[in-house]
Design a protein around this motif. Structure first.
Motif, PDB file in Angstrom:
ATOM      1  N   VAL A   1     -12.581  -3.266   3.986  1.00  0.00           N
ATOM      2  CA  VAL A   1     -12.619  -1.725   4.144  1.00  0.00           C
ATOM      3  C   VAL A   1     -11.541  -1.167   4.857  1.00  0.00           C
ATOM      4  O   VAL A   1     -10.765  -0.079   4.554  1.00  0.00           O
ATOM      5  N   LYS A   2     -11.090  -1.705   5.990  1.00  0.00           N
ATOM      6  CA  LYS A   2      -9.990  -1.216   6.678  1.00  0.00           C
ATOM      7  C   LYS A   2      -8.545  -0.933   6.186  1.00  0.00           C
ATOM      8  O   LYS A   2      -7.996  -0.084   6.011  1.00  0.00           O
ATOM      9  N   SER A   3      -8.687  -2.105   5.471  1.00  0.00           N
ATOM     10  CA  SER A   3      -7.160  -2.475   4.713  1.00  0.00           C
ATOM     11  C   SER A   3      -7.221  -1.413   3.681  1.00  0.00           C
ATOM     12  O   SER A   3      -6.092  -0.581   3.254  1.00  0.00           O
ATOM     13  N   ASN A   4      -8.087  -1.178   2.897  1.00  0.00           N
ATOM     14  CA  ASN A   4      -8.205   0.014   1.937  1.00  0.00           C
ATOM     15  C   ASN A   4      -8.138   1.292   2.295  1.00  0.00           C
ATOM     16  O   ASN A   4      -7.536   2.326   1.739  1.00  0.00           O
ATOM     17  N   ALA A   5      -8.783   1.556   3.292  1.00  0.00           N
ATOM     18  CA  ALA A   5      -8.877   2.826   4.046  1.00  0.00           C
ATOM     19  C   ALA A   5      -7.276   3.238   4.322  1.00  0.00           C
ATOM     20  O   ALA A   5      -6.959   4.271   3.890  1.00  0.00           O
ATOM     21  N   SER A   6      -6.775   2.442   4.967  1.00  0.00           N
ATOM     22  CA  SER A   6      -5.254   2.739   5.443  1.00  0.00           C
ATOM     23  C   SER A   6      -4.320   2.809   4.108  1.00  0.00           C
ATOM     24  O   SER A   6      -3.513   3.400   4.122  1.00  0.00           O
ATOM     25  N   GLY A   7      -4.602   1.599   3.320  1.00  0.00           N
ATOM     26  CA  GLY A   7      -3.698   1.853   2.186  1.00  0.00           C
ATOM     27  C   GLY A   7      -3.997   2.993   1.252  1.00  0.00           C
ATOM     28  O   GLY A   7      -2.974   3.599   0.617  1.00  0.00           O
ATOM     29  N   LEU A   8      -5.033   3.559   1.400  1.00  0.00           N
ATOM     30  CA  LEU A   8      -5.121   4.727   0.253  1.00  0.00           C
ATOM     31  C   LEU A   8      -4.691   6.016   0.952  1.00  0.00           C
ATOM     32  O   LEU A   8      -4.123   6.411   0.288  1.00  0.00           O
ATOM     33  N   ALA A   9      -4.474   6.073   2.156  1.00  0.00           N
ATOM     34  CA  ALA A   9      -3.827   7.032   2.831  1.00  0.00           C
ATOM     35  C   ALA A   9      -2.326   7.043   2.533  1.00  0.00           C
ATOM     36  O   ALA A   9      -1.686   7.914   2.157  1.00  0.00           O
ATOM     37  N   VAL A  10      -1.693   5.805   2.673  1.00  0.00           N
ATOM     38  CA  VAL A  10      -0.254   5.649   2.268  1.00  0.00           C
ATOM     39  C   VAL A  10      -0.316   5.849   0.844  1.00  0.00           C
ATOM     40  O   VAL A  10       0.862   6.663   0.317  1.00  0.00           O
TER      41      VAL A  10
END
Length: 414
Positions: A206-215
């Protein structure tokens, strides 16, 4: 510049259509009193088609989830021994794919169009109490697409064909990325669970995808803004209206609806391992440079060389065992030319393999950041083609009106 009003059965093109043919607009208000050639003139109340388009939105969503399930199924057959993975992958493919396919089969333009909004309308002219739409008007559909009337069948068909090509390529990109995501997901999830446990693995995902989506959202937003500053289209009124009034670029990309929307659903373990591999690679590169400085020196010079003695101390201390084990003439008391030459060969090969492994893993992860940019490029090309042909249609219509005039019949005063 004034533009003609739009009668029923005017051709219309959609930026999300997957077919090479335009459709026709129809009136769906209860009363019609203004006509052109016996066809009712359309208003902001009229948001329906004689036949629905095949829409990119549900088709891409369905294809992506089916491909994701197929990827898991293939991974289960190739890499997994527990039969449970096979059934899990098959079940996911059938369930998700079935739900998605239902959306495609049952999709109609009526509901999303009805929830949309006609823009760039004729605010001072009303038919049956509703603002009239013109050839310059555009309908922002609830799916995120834009529909625009075309008077010329040939130009409408030309625009539809160009849009179809871009949308189908975009569909292919999303489908391929989703399949790779499914193919790598089992091993990636197993690696995360083994390293962190299931609870923390979910948190990492979840954390990786949340930060990745912002990028991803930021990157694609900047990409859209850059592509829309094309100087060759500064005088294109349709393109400028599309960008500035009808379909403005938003930073927020919306809730992910398909695997290819996510930043890294497939193999988060790749990033952690890539970092570790990178550290080893950097270490080998440093060793390689040190040994390069010692190459060609005689035994006597090596005996008193500070760098050679420092490396020998590290070898004896077990700090670089992979180098020590590869040396056929290792001498714990002094560095010799053979040790230097063998060390150079070992570190060169280790660096090459490390870079290959790290690059492959990072490239898989980077794929999920590149895919949205590729999809954005094709969607922006769709808008460009849409606008270029639409302007030709408007210019042709205006030339025809100037030559032949236009007749509007109304049962009530306008």
């Amino acid at each position: 510049m004034s533009t003609p009003f739009i009668p029923q059965h005017t051709y219309v093109v959609c930026t999300f259509q997957m077919s090479p043919t335009p459709q026709k607009l129809i009136a769906n208000r209860s009363e019609t009193s203004a006509f052109h050639n016996n066809e009712p003139l359309l208003t902001i109340q009229d948001k329906n088609l004689k036949e629905p388009f095949s829409c990119k939105s549900p088709i891409t969503e369905a294809a992506s989830w089916i491909s994701f399930g197929a990827g898991i199924f293939v991974a289960a057959l190739i890499f997994s021994t527990p039969i449970g993975w096979v059934f899990a992958g098959l079940a996911l493919m059938v369930i998700v794919g079935g739900i998605s396919l239902k959306k495609v089969i049952t999709h109609q333009c009526t509901n999303p169009m009805d929830m949309g909004k006609w823009m760039l309308t004729h605010s001072t002219v009303k038919f049956d109490g509703y603002e009239a739409i013109t050839l310059s008007s555009m309908l922002r559909c609830n799916t995120g697409s834009v529909l625009k009337p075309f008077l010329s069948e040939s130009l409408a068909t030309e625009a539809a064909k160009k849009i179809k090509i871009n949308n189908r390529i975009e569909l292919g990109v999303n489908t391929a990325v989703s399949f790779i995501a499914g193919l790598l997901f089992p091993s990636g999830w197993a690696g995360l669970s083994a390293k962190y446990g299931s609870g923390k693995a979910v948190y990492c995902l979840v954390k990786s995808n949340a930060s990745g989506l912002a990028v991803i959202w930021t990157t694609t937003y900047l990409q859209r803004e850059y592509m829309r500053t094309d100087e060759s289209l500064e005088e294109n009124t349709v393109y400028q209206s599309l960008n500035n009034e009808v379909d403005k670029s938003d930073w927020y990309g919306g809730t992910p609806k398909k695997p290819s929307d996510l930043s890294d659903l497939s193999d988060l373990q790749n990033f952690a391992e890539a970092v570790e591999s990178g550290k080893a690679t950097v270490g080998d590169l440093v060793l390689k440079q040190k040994l390069k400085k010692l190459a060609g020196l005689s035994r006597q010079v090596l005996k008193n060389n500070e760098l050679a003695n420092s490396l020998l101390d590290d070898l004896n201390a077990g700090k670089i065992n992979h180098l020590k084990d590869a040396m056929t003439q290792f001498n714990s008391r002094r560095m010799n030319p053979t040790m230097v030459q063998e060390g150079k060969a070992v570190t060169s090969e280790a660096f090459r393999k490390g870079m290959g492994k790290t690059g492959a893993k990072l490239s898989l992860g980077a794929l999920f950041f590149i895919a949205p940019s590729l999809a954005t490029w094709f969607s922006e090309e769709t808008r460009r083609d849409f606008a270029e042909v639409a302007v030709q249609d408007i210019n042709k219509a205006m030339a025809t009106l100037a030559e032949k005039g236009n007749s509007v019949v109304t049962k009530n005063p306008l």
